[in-house]
Design a protein around this motif. Sequence first.
Motif, PDB file in Angstrom:
ATOM      1  N   THR A 168       0.830  -1.201   0.000  1.00  0.00           N
ATOM      2  CA  THR A 168       0.000   0.000   0.000  1.00  0.00           C
ATOM      3  C   THR A 168       0.869   1.257   0.000  1.00  0.00           C
ATOM      4  OG1 THR A 168      -0.120   0.313   2.411  1.00  0.00           O
ATOM      5  CG2 THR A 168      -1.672  -1.268   1.415  1.00  0.00           C
ATOM      6  N   GLU A 169       0.205   2.365   0.013  1.00  0.00           N
ATOM      7  CA  GLU A 169       0.883   3.659   0.033  1.00  0.00           C
ATOM      8  C   GLU A 169       1.792   3.790   1.254  1.00  0.00           C
ATOM      9  OE1 GLU A 169      -0.339   8.428   0.042  1.00  0.00           O
ATOM     10  OE2 GLU A 169      -1.875   6.861  -0.097  1.00  0.00           O
ATOM     11  N   ASN A 170       1.357   3.258   2.389  1.00  0.00           N
ATOM     12  CA  ASN A 170       2.142   3.387   3.623  1.00  0.00           C
ATOM     13  C   ASN A 170       3.524   2.757   3.483  1.00  0.00           C
ATOM     14  OD1 ASN A 170       0.012   4.680   4.918  1.00  0.00           O
ATOM     15  ND2 ASN A 170      -0.867   2.763   5.669  1.00  0.00           N
ATOM     16  N   VAL A 194      -2.595   6.493  -8.291  1.00  0.00           N
ATOM     17  CA  VAL A 194      -1.701   7.445  -8.954  1.00  0.00           C
ATOM     18  C   VAL A 194      -1.328   8.592  -8.029  1.00  0.00           C
ATOM     19  CG1 VAL A 194      -1.494   9.086 -10.862  1.00  0.00           C
ATOM     20  CG2 VAL A 194      -2.610   6.870 -11.228  1.00  0.00           C
ATOM     21  N   ASP A 195      -2.249   9.045  -7.186  1.00  0.00           N
ATOM     22  CA  ASP A 195      -1.960  10.139  -6.252  1.00  0.00           C
ATOM     23  C   ASP A 195      -0.791   9.797  -5.342  1.00  0.00           C
ATOM     24  OD1 ASP A 195      -3.991  11.590  -7.329  1.00  0.00           O
ATOM     25  OD2 ASP A 195      -5.429  11.213  -5.707  1.00  0.00           O
ATOM     26  N   CYS A 196      -0.715   8.529  -4.952  1.00  0.00           N
ATOM     27  CA  CYS A 196       0.397   8.090  -4.094  1.00  0.00           C
ATOM     28  C   CYS A 196       1.721   8.208  -4.840  1.00  0.00           C
ATOM     29  CB  CYS A 196       0.180   6.657  -3.643  1.00  0.00           C
ATOM     30  SG  CYS A 196       1.643   5.882  -2.907  1.00  0.00           S
ATOM     31  N   LEU A 197       1.724   7.804  -6.095  1.00  0.00           N
ATOM     32  CA  LEU A 197       2.947   7.873  -6.887  1.00  0.00           C
ATOM     33  C   LEU A 197       3.396   9.323  -7.065  1.00  0.00           C
ATOM     34  CD1 LEU A 197       2.130   5.182  -9.615  1.00  0.00           C
ATOM     35  CD2 LEU A 197       3.254   4.896  -7.393  1.00  0.00           C
ATOM     36  N   ASN A 198       2.442  10.210  -7.243  1.00  0.00           N
ATOM     37  CA  ASN A 198       2.776  11.634  -7.357  1.00  0.00           C
ATOM     38  C   ASN A 198       3.399  12.141  -6.061  1.00  0.00           C
ATOM     39  OD1 ASN A 198       1.814  11.800  -9.994  1.00  0.00           O
ATOM     40  ND2 ASN A 198      -0.253  12.336  -9.330  1.00  0.00           N
ATOM     41  N   ASN A 199       2.865  11.681  -4.934  1.00  0.00           N
ATOM     42  CA  ASN A 199       3.417  12.088  -3.636  1.00  0.00           C
ATOM     43  C   ASN A 199       4.857  11.576  -3.465  1.00  0.00           C
ATOM     44  OD1 ASN A 199       1.057  13.399  -2.913  1.00  0.00           O
ATOM     45  ND2 ASN A 199       0.202  11.598  -1.886  1.00  0.00           N
ATOM     46  N   LEU A 200       5.111  10.394  -3.971  1.00  0.00           N
ATOM     47  CA  LEU A 200       6.466   9.831  -3.883  1.00  0.00           C
ATOM     48  C   LEU A 200       7.454  10.671  -4.683  1.00  0.00           C
ATOM     49  CD1 LEU A 200       5.764   5.990  -4.249  1.00  0.00           C
ATOM     50  CD2 LEU A 200       6.126   7.294  -2.148  1.00  0.00           C
ATOM     51  N   LEU A 201       7.011  11.163  -5.808  1.00  0.00           N
ATOM     52  CA  LEU A 201       7.873  12.004  -6.647  1.00  0.00           C
ATOM     53  C   LEU A 201       8.121  13.364  -5.998  1.00  0.00           C
ATOM     54  CD1 LEU A 201       6.510  11.163 -10.211  1.00  0.00           C
ATOM     55  CD2 LEU A 201       8.689  10.466  -9.194  1.00  0.00           C
ATOM     56  N   ILE A 202       7.174  13.810  -5.241  1.00  0.00           N
ATOM     57  CA  ILE A 202       7.373  15.056  -4.500  1.00  0.00           C
ATOM     58  C   ILE A 202       8.434  14.844  -3.421  1.00  0.00           C
ATOM     59  CG2 ILE A 202       6.295  16.694  -2.896  1.00  0.00           C
ATOM     60  CD1 ILE A 202       3.685  16.299  -4.450  1.00  0.00           C
ATOM     61  N   MET A 203       8.370  13.682  -2.778  1.00  0.00           N
ATOM     62  CA  MET A 203       9.349  13.345  -1.738  1.00  0.00           C
ATOM     63  C   MET A 203      10.742  13.149  -2.320  1.00  0.00           C
ATOM     64  SD  MET A 203       7.121  10.547   0.433  1.00  0.00           S
ATOM     65  CE  MET A 203       8.537  10.104   1.440  1.00  0.00           C
ATOM     66  N   SER A 204      10.789  12.530  -3.527  1.00  0.00           N
ATOM     67  CA  SER A 204      12.070  12.219  -4.158  1.00  0.00           C
ATOM     68  C   SER A 204      11.967  12.522  -5.647  1.00  0.00           C
ATOM     69  CB  SER A 204      12.435  10.749  -3.934  1.00  0.00           C
ATOM     70  OG  SER A 204      13.654  10.440  -4.535  1.00  0.00           O
TER      71      SER A 204
END
Length: 211
Positions: A168-170, A194-204
């Motif tokens: 999961t996203e967590n 997809v929103d989770c993947l976008n958040n990951l790209l923001i983090m890295s």
Amino acid sequence: MELEAHIDRLPIDLLAHIFVLFTSFTDLAQASRVCKRWKQGVKQSLASKQNLSFAGWKMDDDSTSRLVSHAYNIRKLDIPRSRWSCQITDAGLIRISLTKCVCNLTSISLWGLTGITDEGVVQLISRTRSLRHLNVGGTFITDESLFAIARSCPKIETIVLWSCRHITENGLIALVDQCLKLKSMNVWGTRVPVDCLNNLLIMSPNLQIKI
């Protein structure tokens, strides 16, 4: 008796060099039964290996863990699913986690092994401090394994989570947050939005996500 005398005179180093050229684990097993010196030569040949792959072989927990224990200098370990139905389970991974080579492994592939779960993966991963590349695609791992990777693998650079439908996203957030050297992640076939993947790209921002 004459044949045995000739065998006994072969240097162990020469035997080991010959056995390194063997590509069949079956042939190695048969050679190790010839005599004690050949058995020692087989063990020495395994100890000289840098990479160990069981691709295309029908393996079980006992045979796999035994071979890995002798190949204590390997850096890459490949135990993928094969057409012969590789029978590796958590018990095998736990045995492998106790071998000498684990702390020095830089690459592990457990691709498609449907007989393993978080129990075996977490036990193995918890001792792989040098790991840079990990493929657990096609397995039934959950976030529990991802949390273990985040805690134990600070050098991880690439990870394949292809079709790992129970993550999961967590778990992904923990992975990206703690594994600062992570460069590439394959999440094709997962159920992560997809929103989770976008958040990951923001983090890295430099992370390559393959979907």
